[in-house]
Design a protein around this motif. Structure first.
Motif, PDB file in Angstrom:
ATOM      1  N   ALA A 124       0.805  -1.217   0.000  1.00 26.22           N
ATOM      2  CA  ALA A 124       0.000   0.000   0.000  1.00 26.22           C
ATOM      3  C   ALA A 124       0.839   1.268   0.000  1.00 26.22           C
ATOM      4  O   ALA A 124       0.570   2.194  -0.770  1.00 26.22           O
ATOM      5  CB  ALA A 124      -0.936   0.005   1.210  1.00 26.22           C
ATOM      6  N   LEU A 125       1.842   1.334   0.844  1.00 25.06           N
ATOM      7  CA  LEU A 125       2.550   2.595   1.041  1.00 25.06           C
ATOM      8  C   LEU A 125       3.484   2.941  -0.110  1.00 25.06           C
ATOM      9  O   LEU A 125       3.981   4.073  -0.184  1.00 25.06           O
ATOM     10  CB  LEU A 125       3.328   2.563   2.364  1.00 25.06           C
ATOM     11  CG  LEU A 125       2.480   2.307   3.619  1.00 25.06           C
ATOM     12  CD1 LEU A 125       3.314   2.526   4.873  1.00 25.06           C
ATOM     13  CD2 LEU A 125       1.223   3.172   3.637  1.00 25.06           C
ATOM     14  N   HIS A 126       3.717   1.996  -1.041  1.00 24.31           N
ATOM     15  CA  HIS A 126       4.552   2.325  -2.208  1.00 24.31           C
ATOM     16  C   HIS A 126       3.872   3.349  -3.120  1.00 24.31           C
ATOM     17  O   HIS A 126       4.518   3.908  -4.004  1.00 24.31           O
ATOM     18  CB  HIS A 126       4.888   1.064  -3.008  1.00 24.31           C
ATOM     19  CG  HIS A 126       3.711   0.402  -3.642  1.00 24.31           C
ATOM     20  ND1 HIS A 126       2.949  -0.526  -2.979  1.00 24.31           N
ATOM     21  CD2 HIS A 126       3.159   0.541  -4.881  1.00 24.31           C
ATOM     22  CE1 HIS A 126       1.981  -0.940  -3.779  1.00 24.31           C
ATOM     23  NE2 HIS A 126       2.084  -0.306  -4.937  1.00 24.31           N
ATOM     24  N   TRP A 127       2.583   3.609  -2.889  1.00 18.96           N
ATOM     25  CA  TRP A 127       1.881   4.637  -3.666  1.00 18.96           C
ATOM     26  C   TRP A 127       2.246   6.042  -3.186  1.00 18.96           C
ATOM     27  O   TRP A 127       1.928   7.033  -3.868  1.00 18.96           O
ATOM     28  CB  TRP A 127       0.371   4.443  -3.554  1.00 18.96           C
ATOM     29  CG  TRP A 127      -0.141   3.210  -4.234  1.00 18.96           C
ATOM     30  CD1 TRP A 127      -0.564   2.053  -3.629  1.00 18.96           C
ATOM     31  CD2 TRP A 127      -0.297   2.989  -5.643  1.00 18.96           C
ATOM     32  NE1 TRP A 127      -0.969   1.138  -4.565  1.00 18.96           N
ATOM     33  CE2 TRP A 127      -0.816   1.684  -5.810  1.00 18.96           C
ATOM     34  CE3 TRP A 127      -0.045   3.776  -6.769  1.00 18.96           C
ATOM     35  CZ2 TRP A 127      -1.079   1.141  -7.068  1.00 18.96           C
ATOM     36  CZ3 TRP A 127      -0.312   3.231  -8.020  1.00 18.96           C
ATOM     37  CH2 TRP A 127      -0.823   1.935  -8.161  1.00 18.96           C
ATOM     38  N   ASN A 152       5.499  -3.324   7.846  1.00 19.56           N
ATOM     39  CA  ASN A 152       5.179  -2.889   6.493  1.00 19.56           C
ATOM     40  C   ASN A 152       5.729  -3.894   5.498  1.00 19.56           C
ATOM     41  O   ASN A 152       6.949  -4.056   5.361  1.00 19.56           O
ATOM     42  CB  ASN A 152       5.784  -1.507   6.232  1.00 19.56           C
ATOM     43  CG  ASN A 152       5.491  -1.001   4.826  1.00 19.56           C
ATOM     44  OD1 ASN A 152       4.584  -1.489   4.151  1.00 19.56           O
ATOM     45  ND2 ASN A 152       6.260  -0.021   4.375  1.00 19.56           N
ATOM     46  N   ALA A 153       4.837  -4.594   4.803  1.00 19.54           N
ATOM     47  CA  ALA A 153       5.220  -5.511   3.728  1.00 19.54           C
ATOM     48  C   ALA A 153       4.894  -4.842   2.405  1.00 19.54           C
ATOM     49  O   ALA A 153       3.731  -4.537   2.143  1.00 19.54           O
ATOM     50  CB  ALA A 153       4.471  -6.839   3.857  1.00 19.54           C
ATOM     51  N   ASP A 154       5.917  -4.602   1.584  1.00 15.67           N
ATOM     52  CA  ASP A 154       5.659  -3.824   0.369  1.00 15.67           C
ATOM     53  C   ASP A 154       6.751  -4.051  -0.657  1.00 15.67           C
ATOM     54  O   ASP A 154       7.705  -4.797  -0.425  1.00 15.67           O
ATOM     55  CB  ASP A 154       5.552  -2.334   0.723  1.00 15.67           C
ATOM     56  CG  ASP A 154       4.609  -1.580  -0.214  1.00 15.67           C
ATOM     57  OD1 ASP A 154       4.338  -2.080  -1.323  1.00 15.67           O
ATOM     58  OD2 ASP A 154       4.145  -0.496   0.168  1.00 15.67           O
ATOM     59  N   HIS A 155       6.613  -3.361  -1.789  1.00 14.91           N
ATOM     60  CA  HIS A 155       7.589  -3.451  -2.863  1.00 14.91           C
ATOM     61  C   HIS A 155       8.849  -2.697  -2.463  1.00 14.91           C
ATOM     62  O   HIS A 155       8.904  -1.474  -2.536  1.00 14.91           O
ATOM     63  CB  HIS A 155       7.011  -2.871  -4.153  1.00 14.91           C
ATOM     64  CG  HIS A 155       5.727  -3.505  -4.589  1.00 14.91           C
ATOM     65  ND1 HIS A 155       5.463  -4.845  -4.399  1.00 14.91           N
ATOM     66  CD2 HIS A 155       4.634  -2.989  -5.200  1.00 14.91           C
ATOM     67  CE1 HIS A 155       4.258  -5.128  -4.889  1.00 14.91           C
ATOM     68  NE2 HIS A 155       3.742  -4.016  -5.364  1.00 14.91           N
ATOM     69  N   MET A 156       9.835  -3.426  -1.987  1.00 16.73           N
ATOM     70  CA  MET A 156      11.127  -2.865  -1.605  1.00 16.73           C
ATOM     71  C   MET A 156      12.200  -3.753  -2.212  1.00 16.73           C
ATOM     72  O   MET A 156      12.056  -4.975  -2.264  1.00 16.73           O
ATOM     73  CB  MET A 156      11.289  -2.818  -0.089  1.00 16.73           C
ATOM     74  CG  MET A 156      10.187  -2.087   0.646  1.00 16.73           C
ATOM     75  SD  MET A 156      10.426  -2.190   2.435  1.00 16.73           S
ATOM     76  CE  MET A 156       8.754  -1.863   3.021  1.00 16.73           C
ATOM     77  N   THR A 228      12.182   3.045  -3.055  1.00 15.68           N
ATOM     78  CA  THR A 228      12.071   1.622  -3.372  1.00 15.68           C
ATOM     79  C   THR A 228      13.098   0.760  -2.636  1.00 15.68           C
ATOM     80  O   THR A 228      12.984  -0.465  -2.653  1.00 15.68           O
ATOM     81  CB  THR A 228      12.249   1.393  -4.884  1.00 15.68           C
ATOM     82  OG1 THR A 228      13.540   1.876  -5.288  1.00 15.68           O
ATOM     83  CG2 THR A 228      11.160   2.122  -5.683  1.00 15.68           C
ATOM     84  N   ALA A 229      14.091   1.355  -2.000  1.00 17.49           N
ATOM     85  CA  ALA A 229      15.149   0.586  -1.356  1.00 17.49           C
ATOM     86  C   ALA A 229      14.778   0.228   0.082  1.00 17.49           C
ATOM     87  O   ALA A 229      14.330   1.090   0.846  1.00 17.49           O
ATOM     88  CB  ALA A 229      16.458   1.368  -1.363  1.00 17.49           C
TER      89      ALA A 229
END
Length: 261
Positions: A124-127, A152-156, A228-229
């Protein structure tokens, strides 16, 4: 408030959301398992949990299965996903809802509590761009009790092994293509089904007006200021008031980070 119709099976809608998300993230269930374990380890068996950008309630569903004594506040801005979540948890007094935009400065005023044992969020928070995310991390540090945990599980991404990343991403792309041929739904397909469902027509119209139509392809190459890192998230969480932060789980393109207040 949307009137729930018996014609819709909200549990099936929730499951269909999970299947669509799993097409993109086949390890999604594993990261949820690690997340719920962390909630139990840090916050105990009866935590008060804030499910941030809750979507259809995927995390809350898993928390309550593992920790039936938990209480959860679900917050989101998407009218469709909130409609499905409210239907899925209808009659469950352990779950309450708040509708809020996390980029608003006063979004916490819509919450029924101002202190939580755990805050959880996924994909969610990658937005969020850098500045709103910085501000949000500071706000979350203030919402957690001393010793509380943020997950927080996200695109990292970890860019230290580009050849390995490329090989793993290529394998995932091949599997997705095969599953697509077998009938798997992607993002646009799922939202097309939402738009065609009479019980979701009204919240879908509000969602499309508020957040855009997910069925419409976005222009390629649009510039964003979105971190993103994984290392950026860990360093920022410490800077924003968390005592410690570390990665608990990762795949090629996703990670689960945890921070303790």
């Amino acid at each position: 408030m949307t009137r729930f119709s018996r014609a819709s099976d909200w549990q099936q809608w929730q499951k269909s959301w999970d299947r669509q998300q799993e097409w993109y993230m086949p390890d999604r269930e594993e990261r949820f398992r690690v997340m719920v374990d962390a909630v139990e380890a840090v916050a105990g068996h009866t935590p008060l949990v804030l499910d941030l950008a809750c979507g259809t309630g995927s995390i809350s569903d898993r928390v309550l299965r593992a920790l039936p004594g938990a209480r959860i506040v679900c917050v989101d801005i998407d009218p469709v996903l909130l409609t499905i979540a409210r239907g899925h948890f209808a009659g469950d007094e352990r779950v309450t809802f708040a509708e809020a935009d996390l980029t608003d400065l006063d979004w916490t005023e819509r919450l029924p509590h101002m202190s939580f044992d755990a805050v959880v969020t996924a994909t969610a928070l990658h937005w969020l761009d850098t500045e709103p995310l910085l501000r949000l991390y500071g706000t979350l540090a203030g919402l957690l009790r001393d010793g509380g945990v943020f997950l927080n599980a996200d695109h990292m991404r970890d860019e230290s092994a580009p050849r390995l990343n490329a090989a793993m991403n290529a394998l995932l792309a091949r599997r997705r293509q095969r599953q697509r041929g077998e009938g798997a739904l992607d993002w646009a397909d799922w939202w097309s089904r939402v738009a065609d469902d009479p019980d979701l027509a009204e919240p879908a119209a509000r969602r499309f007006a508020l957040l855009g139509d997910p069925r419409v392809p976005q222009p390629a190459g649009a510039k964003t200021d979105r971190p993103t890192a994984t290392d950026w998230h860990l360093a920022t969480l410490r800077e924003q008031g968390f005592a410690e932060a570390r990665q608990l789980w990762c795949s090629t393109g996703d990670a689960l980070v945890a921070a303790v207040r």
